[in-house]
Motif scaffolding. Structure first.
Motif, PDB file in Angstrom:
ATOM      1  N   PRO A 121       0.813  -1.224   0.000  1.00  0.00           N
ATOM      2  CA  PRO A 121       0.000   0.000   0.000  1.00  0.00           C
ATOM      3  C   PRO A 121       0.845   1.272   0.000  1.00  0.00           C
ATOM      4  CG  PRO A 121      -0.705  -1.509   1.745  1.00  0.00           C
ATOM      5  CD  PRO A 121       0.516  -2.087   1.126  1.00  0.00           C
ATOM      6  N   PHE A 122       1.970   1.228   0.680  1.00  0.00           N
ATOM      7  CA  PHE A 122       2.842   2.399   0.698  1.00  0.00           C
ATOM      8  C   PHE A 122       3.407   2.665  -0.698  1.00  0.00           C
ATOM      9  CE2 PHE A 122       7.084   4.320   1.723  1.00  0.00           C
ATOM     10  CZ  PHE A 122       6.580   5.562   2.070  1.00  0.00           C
ATOM     11  N   ALA A 123       3.765   1.608  -1.421  1.00  0.00           N
ATOM     12  CA  ALA A 123       4.282   1.757  -2.786  1.00  0.00           C
ATOM     13  C   ALA A 123       3.222   2.354  -3.701  1.00  0.00           C
ATOM     14  CB  ALA A 123       4.761   0.410  -3.315  1.00  0.00           C
ATOM     15  N   ILE A 124       1.985   1.914  -3.540  1.00  0.00           N
ATOM     16  CA  ILE A 124       0.889   2.454  -4.359  1.00  0.00           C
ATOM     17  C   ILE A 124       0.655   3.921  -4.018  1.00  0.00           C
ATOM     18  CG2 ILE A 124      -1.603   2.299  -4.792  1.00  0.00           C
ATOM     19  CD1 ILE A 124      -1.259  -0.783  -4.494  1.00  0.00           C
ATOM     20  N   THR A 125       0.738   4.253  -2.744  1.00  0.00           N
ATOM     21  CA  THR A 125       0.577   5.645  -2.329  1.00  0.00           C
ATOM     22  C   THR A 125       1.658   6.534  -2.946  1.00  0.00           C
ATOM     23  OG1 THR A 125      -0.404   4.971  -0.230  1.00  0.00           O
ATOM     24  CG2 THR A 125       0.480   7.201  -0.335  1.00  0.00           C
ATOM     25  N   LEU A 126       2.877   6.047  -2.965  1.00  0.00           N
ATOM     26  CA  LEU A 126       3.968   6.840  -3.529  1.00  0.00           C
ATOM     27  C   LEU A 126       3.846   7.001  -5.031  1.00  0.00           C
ATOM     28  CD1 LEU A 126       7.043   5.441  -1.551  1.00  0.00           C
ATOM     29  CD2 LEU A 126       6.030   7.711  -1.327  1.00  0.00           C
ATOM     30  N   THR A 127       3.570   5.911  -5.744  1.00  0.00           N
ATOM     31  CA  THR A 127       3.632   5.930  -7.204  1.00  0.00           C
ATOM     32  C   THR A 127       2.310   6.244  -7.883  1.00  0.00           C
ATOM     33  OG1 THR A 127       3.182   3.562  -7.370  1.00  0.00           O
ATOM     34  CG2 THR A 127       5.509   4.245  -7.215  1.00  0.00           C
ATOM     35  N   ARG A 128       1.197   5.901  -7.231  1.00  0.00           N
ATOM     36  CA  ARG A 128      -0.131   6.054  -7.821  1.00  0.00           C
ATOM     37  C   ARG A 128      -0.295   5.255  -9.106  1.00  0.00           C
ATOM     38  NH1 ARG A 128      -3.330   7.465  -3.855  1.00  0.00           N
ATOM     39  NH2 ARG A 128      -2.563   9.271  -2.769  1.00  0.00           N
ATOM     40  N   ASP A 129       0.452   4.170  -9.220  1.00  0.00           N
ATOM     41  CA  ASP A 129       0.380   3.307 -10.393  1.00  0.00           C
ATOM     42  C   ASP A 129       0.741   1.894  -9.948  1.00  0.00           C
ATOM     43  OD1 ASP A 129       0.328   2.864 -13.372  1.00  0.00           O
ATOM     44  OD2 ASP A 129       2.398   2.260 -12.938  1.00  0.00           O
ATOM     45  N   HIS A 130      -0.130   0.928 -10.253  1.00  0.00           N
ATOM     46  CA  HIS A 130       0.092  -0.433  -9.752  1.00  0.00           C
ATOM     47  C   HIS A 130       1.357  -1.076 -10.330  1.00  0.00           C
ATOM     48  CE1 HIS A 130      -3.411  -1.034  -7.242  1.00  0.00           C
ATOM     49  NE2 HIS A 130      -4.100  -0.308  -8.109  1.00  0.00           N
ATOM     50  N   GLU A 131       1.640  -0.850 -11.594  1.00  0.00           N
ATOM     51  CA  GLU A 131       2.850  -1.431 -12.195  1.00  0.00           C
ATOM     52  C   GLU A 131       4.109  -0.846 -11.565  1.00  0.00           C
ATOM     53  OE1 GLU A 131       3.138  -4.005 -14.334  1.00  0.00           O
ATOM     54  OE2 GLU A 131       0.981  -4.192 -14.023  1.00  0.00           O
ATOM     55  N   GLN A 132       4.152   0.464 -11.437  1.00  0.00           N
ATOM     56  CA  GLN A 132       5.303   1.098 -10.805  1.00  0.00           C
ATOM     57  C   GLN A 132       5.402   0.703  -9.341  1.00  0.00           C
ATOM     58  OE1 GLN A 132       5.047   5.319 -11.407  1.00  0.00           O
ATOM     59  NE2 GLN A 132       5.564   5.182 -13.582  1.00  0.00           N
ATOM     60  N   ALA A 133       4.254   0.528  -8.686  1.00  0.00           N
ATOM     61  CA  ALA A 133       4.251   0.102  -7.281  1.00  0.00           C
ATOM     62  C   ALA A 133       4.838  -1.301  -7.145  1.00  0.00           C
ATOM     63  CB  ALA A 133       2.831   0.145  -6.717  1.00  0.00           C
ATOM     64  N   ASN A 134       4.479  -2.201  -8.066  1.00  0.00           N
ATOM     65  CA  ASN A 134       5.051  -3.549  -8.032  1.00  0.00           C
ATOM     66  C   ASN A 134       6.558  -3.512  -8.258  1.00  0.00           C
ATOM     67  OD1 ASN A 134       2.739  -4.979  -7.422  1.00  0.00           O
ATOM     68  ND2 ASN A 134       2.164  -5.233  -9.563  1.00  0.00           N
ATOM     69  N   ASP A 135       6.993  -2.689  -9.198  1.00  0.00           N
ATOM     70  CA  ASP A 135       8.435  -2.548  -9.439  1.00  0.00           C
ATOM     71  C   ASP A 135       9.149  -2.018  -8.197  1.00  0.00           C
ATOM     72  OD1 ASP A 135       8.023  -3.428 -12.012  1.00  0.00           O
ATOM     73  OD2 ASP A 135       8.160  -1.430 -12.921  1.00  0.00           O
ATOM     74  N   LEU A 136       8.555  -1.008  -7.572  1.00  0.00           N
ATOM     75  CA  LEU A 136       9.146  -0.420  -6.373  1.00  0.00           C
ATOM     76  C   LEU A 136       9.183  -1.441  -5.237  1.00  0.00           C
ATOM     77  CD1 LEU A 136      10.283   2.085  -4.941  1.00  0.00           C
ATOM     78  CD2 LEU A 136       7.918   2.766  -4.451  1.00  0.00           C
ATOM     79  N   PHE A 137       8.124  -2.212  -5.091  1.00  0.00           N
ATOM     80  CA  PHE A 137       8.057  -3.253  -4.058  1.00  0.00           C
ATOM     81  C   PHE A 137       9.153  -4.296  -4.270  1.00  0.00           C
ATOM     82  CE2 PHE A 137       6.332  -7.410  -2.708  1.00  0.00           C
ATOM     83  CZ  PHE A 137       6.143  -7.166  -1.364  1.00  0.00           C
ATOM     84  N   GLN A 138       9.291  -4.776  -5.503  1.00  0.00           N
ATOM     85  CA  GLN A 138      10.303  -5.790  -5.800  1.00  0.00           C
ATOM     86  C   GLN A 138      11.719  -5.247  -5.630  1.00  0.00           C
ATOM     87  OE1 GLN A 138       9.481  -7.549  -9.590  1.00  0.00           O
ATOM     88  NE2 GLN A 138       7.579  -8.487  -8.888  1.00  0.00           N
ATOM     89  N   GLU A 139      11.936  -4.021  -6.061  1.00  0.00           N
ATOM     90  CA  GLU A 139      13.250  -3.403  -5.901  1.00  0.00           C
ATOM     91  C   GLU A 139      13.600  -3.249  -4.425  1.00  0.00           C
ATOM     92  OE1 GLU A 139      16.918  -1.659  -6.989  1.00  0.00           O
ATOM     93  OE2 GLU A 139      15.482  -2.810  -8.169  1.00  0.00           O
ATOM     94  N   THR A 140      12.607  -2.925  -3.618  1.00  0.00           N
ATOM     95  CA  THR A 140      12.826  -2.795  -2.175  1.00  0.00           C
ATOM     96  C   THR A 140      13.223  -4.129  -1.568  1.00  0.00           C
ATOM     97  OG1 THR A 140      11.233  -0.984  -2.063  1.00  0.00           O
ATOM     98  CG2 THR A 140      11.762  -2.100   0.001  1.00  0.00           C
ATOM     99  N   LEU A 141      12.499  -5.190  -1.937  1.00  0.00           N
ATOM    100  CA  LEU A 141      12.837  -6.512  -1.409  1.00  0.00           C
ATOM    101  C   LEU A 141      14.222  -6.949  -1.878  1.00  0.00           C
ATOM    102  CD1 LEU A 141       9.471  -8.465  -1.668  1.00  0.00           C
ATOM    103  CD2 LEU A 141      10.489  -7.353   0.317  1.00  0.00           C
TER     104      LEU A 141
END
Length: 184
Positions: A37-57
């Motif tokens: 949810p934090f990634a979605i809040t930052l990016t406002r885009d599900h694809e970018q949020a998934n990328d950000l989530f994976q990069e974080t992990l």
């Protein structure tokens, strides 16, 4: 997808501290979902949020040796995600800036304006929408019609009110909105 990354990451190039790789992976897995949810809040885009989530992990796994047992894992992951987002944001802003080789040597922004912060813009829009919603109905209806692109005369005909009344109500709605937003 995150499970695949976690279990296929080898520990050969990681320094060992008092937590084993499996313990760290379990800790990471059990605390990673709050990041979505934090990634979605930052990016406002599900694809970018998934990328950000994976990069974080990925970065958390790659920097496992920098995690100290007892540190708040959520705060650690949150910081990694926020830093990745900020770095990506800065890269995008830099990519839109061009160096002008004329005698004056200016930096030109391709957007011809300040780089907007989407998170702040969205917060401001929520405040404006809330303030509009709080307007008395007598002002809100003409204002929303005007905001939607109708002309004063069309609004007057739709609401069966005199033209001067509609102009006055829209004017007062603007003043009320300005005062409400300035208070926040």
């Amino acid at each position: 997808m995150a499970c695949f990354i976690l279990f296929n990451f080898t520990s050969s190039n990681l320094k060992q501290n008092s937590m084993s790789v499996i313990e760290f992976d379990d800790l990471l897995l059990s605390n990673a979902e709050f990041l979505r949810p934090f990634a979605i809040t930052l990016t406002r885009d599900h694809e970018q949020a998934n990328d950000l989530f994976q990069e974080t992990l990925y970065r958390a796994l790659a920097n496992r040796d920098k995690y100290h047992v007892g540190t708040n894992i959520k705060a650690w992951l949150y910081t990694i995600m926020r830093n990745i987002f900020i770095n990506n944001y800065r890269k995008k802003a830099k990519q839109q800036t061009v160096f002008d080789n004329t005698g004056t040597d200016f930096l030109l922004d391709m957007n011809q304006g300040a780089v907007a912060n989407d998170a702040i813009t969205r917060l401001n829009m929520r405040e404006v929408q809330q303030a509009i919603h709080e307007l008395p109905e007598i002002f809100r209806n003409p204002f929303l019609l005007y905001f939607d692109g109708f002309k004063y005369q069309e609004i007057a005909e739709m609401l069966n009110e005199p033209l001067g009344t509609i102009k006055s109500r829209i004017h007062f709605a603007r003043k009320l909105l300005k005062a409400q937003i300035e208070r926040n």
